[in-house]
Motif scaffolding. Structure first.
Motif, PDB file in Angstrom:
ATOM      1  N   GLU A  19      53.912  32.180  35.707  1.00  0.00           N
ATOM      2  CA  GLU A  19      52.201  31.752  34.578  1.00  0.00           C
ATOM      3  C   GLU A  19      51.607  31.438  36.143  1.00  0.00           C
ATOM      4  O   GLU A  19      50.861  30.207  35.433  1.00  0.00           O
ATOM      5  N   ASP A  20      51.650  31.965  37.203  1.00  0.00           N
ATOM      6  CA  ASP A  20      50.696  31.767  38.235  1.00  0.00           C
ATOM      7  C   ASP A  20      49.782  32.438  39.162  1.00  0.00           C
ATOM      8  O   ASP A  20      49.816  33.532  39.218  1.00  0.00           O
ATOM      9  N   PHE A  21      49.203  32.933  37.646  1.00  0.00           N
ATOM     10  CA  PHE A  21      48.100  33.891  36.955  1.00  0.00           C
ATOM     11  C   PHE A  21      46.646  33.798  38.369  1.00  0.00           C
ATOM     12  O   PHE A  21      46.912  34.965  39.172  1.00  0.00           O
ATOM     13  N   ASP A  22      46.627  33.114  38.717  1.00  0.00           N
ATOM     14  CA  ASP A  22      45.658  33.292  39.778  1.00  0.00           C
ATOM     15  C   ASP A  22      46.450  33.480  41.426  1.00  0.00           C
ATOM     16  O   ASP A  22      45.647  34.643  41.965  1.00  0.00           O
ATOM     17  N   LYS A  23      47.954  33.396  41.712  1.00  0.00           N
ATOM     18  CA  LYS A  23      47.807  34.013  42.682  1.00  0.00           C
ATOM     19  C   LYS A  23      48.246  35.248  42.520  1.00  0.00           C
ATOM     20  O   LYS A  23      48.350  35.873  43.467  1.00  0.00           O
ATOM     21  N   ALA A  24      48.996  35.453  41.244  1.00  0.00           N
ATOM     22  CA  ALA A  24      49.543  36.660  41.181  1.00  0.00           C
ATOM     23  C   ALA A  24      48.340  37.928  41.416  1.00  0.00           C
ATOM     24  O   ALA A  24      47.993  38.637  41.932  1.00  0.00           O
ATOM     25  N   GLU A  25      47.337  37.336  40.556  1.00  0.00           N
ATOM     26  CA  GLU A  25      45.754  38.056  41.298  1.00  0.00           C
ATOM     27  C   GLU A  25      45.411  38.619  42.673  1.00  0.00           C
ATOM     28  O   GLU A  25      44.842  39.234  42.924  1.00  0.00           O
ATOM     29  N   SER A  26      45.561  37.653  43.226  1.00  0.00           N
ATOM     30  CA  SER A  26      45.476  37.560  44.288  1.00  0.00           C
ATOM     31  C   SER A  26      46.331  38.389  45.591  1.00  0.00           C
ATOM     32  O   SER A  26      45.483  39.021  46.349  1.00  0.00           O
ATOM     33  N   CYS A  27      47.446  38.677  44.610  1.00  0.00           N
ATOM     34  CA  CYS A  27      48.231  39.778  45.094  1.00  0.00           C
ATOM     35  C   CYS A  27      48.189  41.627  44.929  1.00  0.00           C
ATOM     36  O   CYS A  27      48.083  42.512  45.619  1.00  0.00           O
ATOM     37  N   LEU A  28      46.594  41.483  44.111  1.00  0.00           N
ATOM     38  CA  LEU A  28      45.588  42.697  43.621  1.00  0.00           C
ATOM     39  C   LEU A  28      44.769  43.092  44.418  1.00  0.00           C
ATOM     40  O   LEU A  28      43.756  42.008  44.558  1.00  0.00           O
ATOM     41  N   ASP A  29      44.301  44.419  44.460  1.00  0.00           N
ATOM     42  CA  ASP A  29      43.414  44.779  45.165  1.00  0.00           C
ATOM     43  C   ASP A  29      42.398  44.237  43.404  1.00  0.00           C
ATOM     44  O   ASP A  29      42.519  45.088  43.080  1.00  0.00           O
ATOM     45  N   PRO A  30      40.813  44.255  44.276  1.00  0.00           N
ATOM     46  CA  PRO A  30      39.940  44.004  42.718  1.00  0.00           C
ATOM     47  C   PRO A  30      39.775  45.123  42.209  1.00  0.00           C
ATOM     48  O   PRO A  30      39.884  44.904  40.475  1.00  0.00           O
ATOM     49  N   ASP A  31      39.975  46.222  42.399  1.00  0.00           N
ATOM     50  CA  ASP A  31      39.931  47.821  41.923  1.00  0.00           C
ATOM     51  C   ASP A  31      41.343  48.072  40.767  1.00  0.00           C
ATOM     52  O   ASP A  31      41.419  49.375  40.982  1.00  0.00           O
ATOM     53  N   PHE A  32      42.180  47.033  41.202  1.00  0.00           N
ATOM     54  CA  PHE A  32      44.032  47.734  40.664  1.00  0.00           C
ATOM     55  C   PHE A  32      43.199  48.791  39.203  1.00  0.00           C
ATOM     56  O   PHE A  32      43.010  47.971  38.804  1.00  0.00           O
ATOM     57  N   LYS A  33      44.890  49.400  39.229  1.00  0.00           N
ATOM     58  CA  LYS A  33      45.142  49.947  38.381  1.00  0.00           C
ATOM     59  C   LYS A  33      46.027  49.493  38.248  1.00  0.00           C
ATOM     60  O   LYS A  33      47.460  50.557  38.561  1.00  0.00           O
ATOM     61  N   PHE A  34      46.154  50.001  36.337  1.00  0.00           N
ATOM     62  CA  PHE A  34      47.943  49.717  35.893  1.00  0.00           C
ATOM     63  C   PHE A  34      47.523  51.159  35.153  1.00  0.00           C
ATOM     64  O   PHE A  34      46.615  51.614  34.085  1.00  0.00           O
ATOM     65  N   ILE A  35      49.240  51.789  35.492  1.00  0.00           N
ATOM     66  CA  ILE A  35      49.412  53.240  33.951  1.00  0.00           C
ATOM     67  C   ILE A  35      50.235  52.220  33.353  1.00  0.00           C
ATOM     68  O   ILE A  35      51.258  52.422  34.611  1.00  0.00           O
ATOM     69  N   GLY A  36      50.633  52.451  32.049  1.00  0.00           N
ATOM     70  CA  GLY A  36      52.395  52.414  31.370  1.00  0.00           C
ATOM     71  C   GLY A  36      51.979  52.950  30.178  1.00  0.00           C
ATOM     72  O   GLY A  36      51.344  53.978  29.977  1.00  0.00           O
ATOM     73  N   VAL A  37      53.303  53.147  30.027  1.00  0.00           N
ATOM     74  CA  VAL A  37      53.791  53.850  28.955  1.00  0.00           C
ATOM     75  C   VAL A  37      52.965  53.829  27.314  1.00  0.00           C
ATOM     76  O   VAL A  37      52.153  54.860  26.778  1.00  0.00           O
ATOM     77  N   LEU A  38      52.449  52.671  27.686  1.00  0.00           N
ATOM     78  CA  LEU A  38      51.202  52.680  26.156  1.00  0.00           C
ATOM     79  C   LEU A  38      49.784  51.826  26.341  1.00  0.00           C
ATOM     80  O   LEU A  38      49.323  51.565  25.263  1.00  0.00           O
ATOM     81  N   GLY A  39      49.218  52.210  27.327  1.00  0.00           N
ATOM     82  CA  GLY A  39      48.314  52.060  28.091  1.00  0.00           C
ATOM     83  C   GLY A  39      47.632  51.801  29.098  1.00  0.00           C
ATOM     84  O   GLY A  39      49.197  51.983  30.492  1.00  0.00           O
ATOM     85  N   THR A  40      46.548  52.109  29.570  1.00  0.00           N
ATOM     86  CA  THR A  40      46.178  51.591  31.083  1.00  0.00           C
ATOM     87  C   THR A  40      45.018  50.430  31.125  1.00  0.00           C
ATOM     88  O   THR A  40      44.908  50.235  30.529  1.00  0.00           O
ATOM     89  N   ARG A  41      45.007  50.100  31.938  1.00  0.00           N
ATOM     90  CA  ARG A  41      44.027  49.079  32.447  1.00  0.00           C
ATOM     91  C   ARG A  41      43.288  49.233  34.285  1.00  0.00           C
ATOM     92  O   ARG A  41      44.109  49.513  34.834  1.00  0.00           O
ATOM     93  N   GLU A  42      42.079  49.270  34.187  1.00  0.00           N
ATOM     94  CA  GLU A  42      41.066  49.034  35.224  1.00  0.00           C
ATOM     95  C   GLU A  42      40.841  47.579  35.383  1.00  0.00           C
ATOM     96  O   GLU A  42      40.368  46.827  34.595  1.00  0.00           O
ATOM     97  N   LYS A  43      40.974  47.501  36.536  1.00  0.00           N
ATOM     98  CA  LYS A  43      40.628  46.423  37.457  1.00  0.00           C
ATOM     99  C   LYS A  43      41.705  44.997  37.143  1.00  0.00           C
ATOM    100  O   LYS A  43      42.454  44.862  36.642  1.00  0.00           O
ATOM    101  N   ALA A  44      41.694  44.409  38.779  1.00  0.00           N
ATOM    102  CA  ALA A  44      42.423  42.782  38.453  1.00  0.00           C
ATOM    103  C   ALA A  44      42.530  42.289  37.494  1.00  0.00           C
ATOM    104  O   ALA A  44      43.203  41.706  37.018  1.00  0.00           O
ATOM    105  N   SER A  45      41.343  41.692  37.467  1.00  0.00           N
ATOM    106  CA  SER A  45      40.839  40.716  36.317  1.00  0.00           C
ATOM    107  C   SER A  45      41.019  40.706  34.776  1.00  0.00           C
ATOM    108  O   SER A  45      41.878  40.329  34.215  1.00  0.00           O
TER     109      SER A  45
END
Length: 111
Positions: A19-45
């Motif tokens: 649950e160290d979400f700041d460090k987790a976000e530091s692993c992601l490009d700011p323009d990160f994209k998530f594609i999942g079974v139940l939805g998508t998310r744009e941007k790391a934040s």
């Protein structure tokens, strides 16, 4: 450089588990994209904001790499259910640029 890719993806999972979400976000490009079974998310934040609410826990079973791609099989503890899943991480220059997850959603939909 490809030998560092699984470390970035696995480190990302470790930070989510801790649950160290700041460090987790530091692993992601700011323009990160998530594609999942139940939805998508744009941007790391946006993705990290969701992860802060869900607080999933991951048990890594196996990691595979091919070039810039990292695939991790894991059990995801989603609270009431634990789901076998596979995540495909595209790592470019040490940052995760996209992440696709696959799993059978039926146990989550049949509550």
């Amino acid at each position: 450089m490809s030998n560092t890719n699984p470390n970035v993806a696995e480190q990302f999972i470790h930070y989510l588990n801790e649950e160290d979400f700041d460090k987790a976000e530091s692993c992601l490009d700011p323009d990160f994209k998530f594609i999942g079974v139940l939805g998508t998310r744009e941007k790391a934040s946006v993705y990290i904001t969701d992860m802060k609410k869900m607080k999933f826990k991951y048990q890594i079973l196996k990691t595979f790499t091919s070039g810039e791609d990292v695939c991790i099989w894991y059990n995801i503890d989603m609270g009431e259910k634990t789901i076998l899943s596979s995540g495909w991480y595209e790592v470019i220059e040490g940052k995760i640029h996209s992440f696709k997850v696959l799993f059978d959603p039926r146990p989550l939909l049949n509550n």
